[in-house]
Design a protein around this motif. Sequence first.
Motif, short mmCIF file in Angstrom:
data_model
loop_
_atom_site.label_atom_id
_atom_site.label_comp_id
_atom_site.label_asym_id
_atom_site.label_seq_id
_atom_site.Cartn_x
_atom_site.Cartn_y
_atom_site.Cartn_z
N LYS A 153 0.84 -1.21 0.00
CA LYS A 153 0.00 0.00 0.00
C LYS A 153 0.87 1.25 0.00
CE LYS A 153 -2.11 -1.44 3.78
NZ LYS A 153 -3.03 -1.63 4.92
N LYS A 154 0.20 2.39 -0.12
CA LYS A 154 0.89 3.68 -0.02
C LYS A 154 0.55 4.32 1.33
CE LYS A 154 1.17 4.74 -4.96
NZ LYS A 154 2.60 4.97 -5.14
N TYR A 155 1.50 5.11 1.83
CA TYR A 155 1.37 5.69 3.17
C TYR A 155 1.62 7.19 3.14
CZ TYR A 155 1.57 0.84 4.63
OH TYR A 155 1.30 -0.50 4.78
N ASP A 156 1.03 7.86 4.13
CA ASP A 156 1.33 9.28 4.35
C ASP A 156 2.69 9.45 5.01
OD1 ASP A 156 -1.34 10.40 3.60
OD2 ASP A 156 -2.00 9.21 5.33
N HIS A 164 9.54 6.03 -2.83
CA HIS A 164 8.59 6.66 -3.76
C HIS A 164 7.45 5.72 -4.17
CE1 HIS A 164 11.35 4.54 -6.46
NE2 HIS A 164 10.38 4.52 -7.34
N LYS A 165 7.72 4.42 -4.14
CA LYS A 165 6.68 3.44 -4.52
C LYS A 165 5.59 3.32 -3.46
CE LYS A 165 10.12 0.36 -6.63
NZ LYS A 165 10.71 -1.00 -6.49
N TYR A 166 5.91 3.71 -2.23
CA TYR A 166 5.00 3.43 -1.11
C TYR A 166 4.53 4.70 -0.39
CZ TYR A 166 7.03 -1.08 -2.05
OH TYR A 166 7.46 -2.23 -2.68
N LEU A 167 4.81 5.85 -0.99
CA LEU A 167 4.38 7.12 -0.40
C LEU A 167 3.28 7.76 -1.23
CD1 LEU A 167 7.84 8.66 0.54
CD2 LEU A 167 6.04 8.00 2.17
N LYS A 168 2.36 8.40 -0.55
CA LYS A 168 1.35 9.20 -1.24
C LYS A 168 1.99 10.49 -1.75
CE LYS A 168 -2.43 7.30 1.53
NZ LYS A 168 -3.56 7.58 2.43
N THR A 169 1.23 11.27 -2.50
CA THR A 169 1.78 12.49 -3.10
C THR A 169 2.29 13.45 -2.01
OG1 THR A 169 0.19 12.27 -4.90
CG2 THR A 169 1.30 14.39 -4.68
N TYR A 227 3.69 13.62 1.68
CA TYR A 227 4.27 12.60 2.56
C TYR A 227 5.23 13.20 3.58
CZ TYR A 227 8.34 13.07 -0.56
OH TYR A 227 9.40 13.57 -1.28
N SER A 230 7.30 16.21 1.49
CA SER A 230 7.05 16.51 0.08
C SER A 230 6.91 18.03 -0.08
CB SER A 230 5.77 15.83 -0.37
OG SER A 230 4.69 16.16 0.50
#
Length: 237
Positions: free
Chosen positions: A136-139, A185-190, A192, A236
Amino acid sequence: MTDTEYLKKYLPPSLLKQGLEKLKQGLPVQYIVGSTNFYGYEIKVNKNVLIPRFETEELVEKTLGYIQKLFTYPVAIVDLGTGSGCIAIALKKQIKANITAVDISSKALEVAKENALVNDADIEFLRGNMLDVLTKKYDVIISNPPYISENEEIMDIVKNNEPKEALYAPNNGLFYYEEILKKAHKYLKTKYLIAFEIGYKQASSIQKLVLTYLQNSKIVIEKDLQGRDRFVFVESI
């Protein structure tokens, strides 16, 4: 409080003599008692997990400040190299968050799961090597990874008792930071946040790694209570 006073406070009288003997043999007082306080929560510890430090409480405190500033709740957080689970548990108890905690050690995860249960913290635990097990992606990515250089001298009580795989890292202690940053980068939201505890001489090296793998980011280095560079926060832009 001295170690002897700590034992007298937390061990039942029937175990005190045995506990004092273990103390003389060089065993950490937290392992003798079997638990420690972290950010106000009782955390079980044994030889399979690192003993939580004050600096890691500071990491939690500072990260909470960044999260409050950057995100709306609930936030998705992953704690990489969770060990005893202390970071994940403290964050879960303080804010509305969906938290995943990762460790490569099944024995460490047993301790972390027990701590989550005792502290009534609903956390998803995954066994794997840092980010490799994530889907999944994370904050927020937070980590206090192994960061001691393999030839660095540390106190005997730490070297002789705490799990080496949780202390030492190749590449002058930088290996896991690079592992995390090059895949993050694969697991972070825009939007972060990455939060690291670091060795006090590693700030400039980690800053270079961040600029290599996450060019469009803001880097903040913060000091611990001793005035040493101890935390890196990557936002970010």
